[in-house]
Design an enzyme around this catalytic site. Structure first.
Site, PDB file in Angstrom:
ATOM      1  N   GLN A  30     -22.042  65.365  -2.980  1.00  0.00           N
ATOM      2  CA  GLN A  30     -22.852  64.968  -1.665  1.00  0.00           C
ATOM      3  C   GLN A  30     -23.445  65.606  -0.659  1.00  0.00           C
ATOM      4  OE1 GLN A  30     -20.729  62.908   1.263  1.00  0.00           O
ATOM      5  NE2 GLN A  30     -18.904  64.250   1.590  1.00  0.00           N
ATOM      6  N   ARG A  82      -2.059  73.114  -2.054  1.00  0.00           N
ATOM      7  CA  ARG A  82      -3.030  74.211  -1.494  1.00  0.00           C
ATOM      8  C   ARG A  82      -3.212  75.216  -2.485  1.00  0.00           C
ATOM      9  NH1 ARG A  82      -5.973  74.475   3.214  1.00  0.00           N
ATOM     10  NH2 ARG A  82      -6.178  76.990   3.649  1.00  0.00           N
ATOM     11  N   GLN A 112     -18.475  83.143 -11.103  1.00  0.00           N
ATOM     12  CA  GLN A 112     -19.804  82.709  -9.921  1.00  0.00           C
ATOM     13  C   GLN A 112     -19.547  84.710  -9.967  1.00  0.00           C
ATOM     14  OE1 GLN A 112     -20.012  79.218  -7.463  1.00  0.00           O
ATOM     15  NE2 GLN A 112     -20.142  78.398  -9.055  1.00  0.00           N
ATOM     16  N   ASP A 132     -19.220  74.715  12.283  1.00  0.00           N
ATOM     17  CA  ASP A 132     -17.545  74.399  13.209  1.00  0.00           C
ATOM     18  C   ASP A 132     -18.403  74.820  14.797  1.00  0.00           C
ATOM     19  OD1 ASP A 132     -15.630  73.660  11.343  1.00  0.00           O
ATOM     20  OD2 ASP A 132     -15.931  75.593  10.822  1.00  0.00           O
ATOM     21  N   ARG A 187     -20.460  71.783  15.902  1.00  0.00           N
ATOM     22  CA  ARG A 187     -19.568  70.826  16.437  1.00  0.00           C
ATOM     23  C   ARG A 187     -19.070  71.817  18.037  1.00  0.00           C
ATOM     24  NH1 ARG A 187     -16.723  70.259  10.577  1.00  0.00           N
ATOM     25  NH2 ARG A 187     -17.451  68.897  10.150  1.00  0.00           N
ATOM     26  N   HIS A 245     -12.194  78.638   7.804  1.00  0.00           N
ATOM     27  CA  HIS A 245     -12.584  77.212   8.347  1.00  0.00           C
ATOM     28  C   HIS A 245     -11.783  76.138   7.827  1.00  0.00           C
ATOM     29  CE1 HIS A 245     -15.268  74.341   7.835  1.00  0.00           C
ATOM     30  NE2 HIS A 245     -14.823  74.096   6.934  1.00  0.00           N
TER      31      HIS A 245
HETATM   32  P1  NAX Z   1     -18.637  66.943  -3.430  1.00  0.00           P
HETATM   33  O1  NAX Z   1     -17.288  66.064  -4.311  1.00  0.00           O
HETATM   34  O2  NAX Z   1     -19.521  65.899  -3.522  1.00  0.00           O
HETATM   35  O3  NAX Z   1     -19.756  68.018  -4.877  1.00  0.00           O
HETATM   36  C1  NAX Z   1     -19.176  68.725  -4.839  1.00  0.00           C
HETATM   37  C2  NAX Z   1     -20.177  69.259  -6.282  1.00  0.00           C
HETATM   38  O4  NAX Z   1     -19.255  70.797  -7.448  1.00  0.00           O
HETATM   39  C3  NAX Z   1     -19.902  68.399  -7.651  1.00  0.00           C
HETATM   40  O5  NAX Z   1     -21.123  67.932  -7.752  1.00  0.00           O
HETATM   41  C4  NAX Z   1     -18.928  69.214  -8.540  1.00  0.00           C
HETATM   42  O6  NAX Z   1     -19.428  68.167 -10.161  1.00  0.00           O
HETATM   43  C5  NAX Z   1     -19.668  70.146  -8.271  1.00  0.00           C
HETATM   44  N1  NAX Z   1     -18.813  71.656  -8.820  1.00  0.00           N
HETATM   45  C6  NAX Z   1     -17.312  71.915  -9.277  1.00  0.00           C
HETATM   46  N2  NAX Z   1     -17.417  72.670  -9.894  1.00  0.00           N
HETATM   47  C7  NAX Z   1     -18.880  73.228  -9.892  1.00  0.00           C
HETATM   48  C8  NAX Z   1     -18.880  74.415 -10.092  1.00  0.00           C
HETATM   49  N3  NAX Z   1     -17.746  75.081 -10.651  1.00  0.00           N
HETATM   50  N4  NAX Z   1     -20.541  75.152  -9.993  1.00  0.00           N
HETATM   51  C9  NAX Z   1     -21.310  74.378 -10.288  1.00  0.00           C
HETATM   52  N5  NAX Z   1     -20.700  73.243  -9.653  1.00  0.00           N
HETATM   53  C10 NAX Z   1     -19.530  72.181  -9.430  1.00  0.00           C
HETATM   54  O7  NAX Z   1     -18.501  67.796  -2.385  1.00  0.00           O
HETATM   55  P2  NAX Z   1     -19.088  67.979  -1.402  1.00  0.00           P
HETATM   56  O8  NAX Z   1     -18.802  66.822   0.059  1.00  0.00           O
HETATM   57  O9  NAX Z   1     -20.621  67.989  -1.145  1.00  0.00           O
HETATM   58  O10 NAX Z   1     -18.777  69.590  -0.364  1.00  0.00           O
HETATM   59  C11 NAX Z   1     -18.690  71.079  -1.430  1.00  0.00           C
HETATM   60  C12 NAX Z   1     -17.630  71.371  -0.522  1.00  0.00           C
HETATM   61  O11 NAX Z   1     -18.480  71.463   0.256  1.00  0.00           O
HETATM   62  C13 NAX Z   1     -15.782  71.075  -0.727  1.00  0.00           C
HETATM   63  O12 NAX Z   1     -15.757  72.338  -0.779  1.00  0.00           O
HETATM   64  C14 NAX Z   1     -15.954  70.560   0.662  1.00  0.00           C
HETATM   65  O13 NAX Z   1     -14.644  70.740   0.954  1.00  0.00           O
HETATM   66  C15 NAX Z   1     -17.112  71.763   1.355  1.00  0.00           C
HETATM   67  N6  NAX Z   1     -17.315  71.760   2.348  1.00  0.00           N
HETATM   68  C16 NAX Z   1     -17.352  72.537   3.982  1.00  0.00           C
HETATM   69  C17 NAX Z   1     -17.544  72.796   5.369  1.00  0.00           C
HETATM   70  C18 NAX Z   1     -17.961  74.345   5.546  1.00  0.00           C
HETATM   71  O14 NAX Z   1     -18.109  73.990   6.880  1.00  0.00           O
HETATM   72  N7  NAX Z   1     -17.182  75.251   4.675  1.00  0.00           N
HETATM   73  C19 NAX Z   1     -17.423  70.977   5.774  1.00  0.00           C
HETATM   74  C20 NAX Z   1     -18.217  70.538   4.746  1.00  0.00           C
HETATM   75  C21 NAX Z   1     -16.989  70.192   3.028  1.00  0.00           C
HETATM   76  O15 NAX Z   1     -15.929  70.001   3.427  1.00  0.00           O
END
Ligand code: NAX
Length: 325
Positions: A15, A98, A112, A159, A162, A187
């Site tokens: 997303q 966790r 990666q 953050d 925000r 974070h």
């Molecule tokens: P989604 O679950 O919508 O998308 C994650 C995507 O990563 C999925 O399509 C999945 O198939 C893919 N994926 C999983 N393993 C993979 C791999 N080995 N290689 C390539 N792709 C892979 O999550 P989304 O809402 O897009 O969030 C992504 C990440 O951002 C999450 O870990 C989330 O917790 C983190 N966030 C971090 C933030 C920050 O400020 N640092 C804020 C927003 C978000 O919560």
């Protein structure tokens, strides 16, 4: 037209990427005269969904897109890339500890990190967004010995934004009037959003707000904003996270505004007593693509205690995956 720049995005069917990719394609990161090649990484089960996203990208007929490559092979995704947005990560499932989340994601960032080490540009700018972002970045650094640790960062820009937004609302000013807020640490909900050096139109923010607002409202609001968004929207922050990711990379590429700074999680150089090497969010300035931790800021006992708390948490995260480093 300039030579195209290769940009990798992992988790490209997720997303956040659903917003991020369209902003990148429209030139928001590098400008309207910079063609780009998008290299999109996903896991096999998400490939069909990714094809759908690419169909939509194609339907926009973006003039800056030279090519879109989709793959489940990190070495293809990172081949000669100058920018890598590591968004993909495994979410925490029901009943998952966790520590399990840390281990599952560690595997992703080991693979990666190694692939970046092998094939990315030696000047690659890597932004880890996928959680636990700081520790994932630490793992990537440890698995990329031929790349400078300075190539890696983790995202606390959301953050930071925000925090700016909360101050602007409280003080009745525009976001652009708010300068020098800082996010310290991890974070996670332990992070320390700090206003001790923040200014609104040149005035100290802490002289304009009640101390109780800072401690009892501002800090927890920023710390728990992500949780609140999930409660209200039913899904985690996506468009705001994508915007923050672009902003992080844009500042890294083009520099910070004079007199201001941003927050980024970077490998600590020991500043403020934070153990060297831990990936920790600091206020930073960027000049000519070089990120520098802002030095010499006064921290009171309240702030120092929060900095230590974040350091302890990050060391615990590191301990949980230490055997993999
Ligand atoms: P989604 O679950 O919508 O998308 C994650 C995507 O990563 C999925 O399509 C999945 O198939 C893919 N994926 C999983 N393993 C993979 C791999 N080995 N290689 C390539 N792709 C892979 O999550 P989304 O809402 O897009 O969030 C992504 C990440 O951002 C999450 O870990 C989330 O917790 C983190 N966030 C971090 C933030 C920050 O400020 N640092 C804020 C927003 C978000 O919560």
């Amino acid at each position: 037209m300039k030579t195209p720049v290769d940009i990798a995005v992992t988790g490209a069917a997720g997303q956040i990427s659903y917003s991020l990719l369209f902003h990148l394609a429209s030139g928001e990161l590098l400008g309207l005269d910079q063609p780009i090649v998008l290299r999109l990484l996903e896991i096999p089960p998400a490939m069909k969904q990714l094809q759908g996203v690419v169909m939509e990208l194609n339907d926009c007929a973006f003039p800056l897109i030279n090519k879109i490559i989709i793959t489940d092979d990190p070495k293809v995704a990172f081949d000669n890339v100058d920018y890598a947005f590591l968004v993909g990560a495994k979410p925490r499932g029901p009943g998952m500890l966790r520590s399990d989340l840390l281990l599952d994601n560690a595997q992703i960032f080991i693979t990666q990190g190694r692939a970046l080490n092998e094939v990315a540009s030696r000047k690659v700018k890597v932004l880890v967004t996928g959680n636990p972002a700081n520790t994932n970045a630490l793992i990537a650094i440890n698995n990329a010995p031929d790349l400078a640790p300075e190539c890696f960062t983790a995202m606390t820009m959301l953050d930071h934004k925000r925090a700016i937004s909360q101050v602007a609302e409280k003080c009745g000013v525009l976001s652009r009037d708010v300068k020098n807020v800082a996010i310290w640490g991890n974070h996670s909900c332990t992070q320390y959003p700090d206003l001790h050096h923040a200014k609104v139109k040149g005035m100290d923010v802490l002289s304009l707000v009640e101390h109780s607002w800072f401690v009892d409202e501002f800090i927890p609001t920023v710390q728990y904003r992500g949780t609140e968004i999930i409660k209200v929207r039913g899904q985690s922050s996506a468009a705001s996270a994508a915007h923050a990711a672009i902003e992080h990379m844009r500042v890294w590429a083009f520099g910070t505004d004079p007199g201001d700074w941003v927050s980024m999680a970077v490998a600590s150089d020991g500043s403020y007593g934070v153990e060297e090497g831990l990936v920790y969010s600091f206020p930073v300035t960027v000049v000519d693509g070089q990120i520098g931790i802002v030095k010499g800021l006064d921290l009171n006992e309240f702030g120092l205690a929060r900095l230590r708390q974040n350091e302890v948490e990050l060391k615990e995260e590191r301990q949980a995956i230490k055997h993999l480093l």
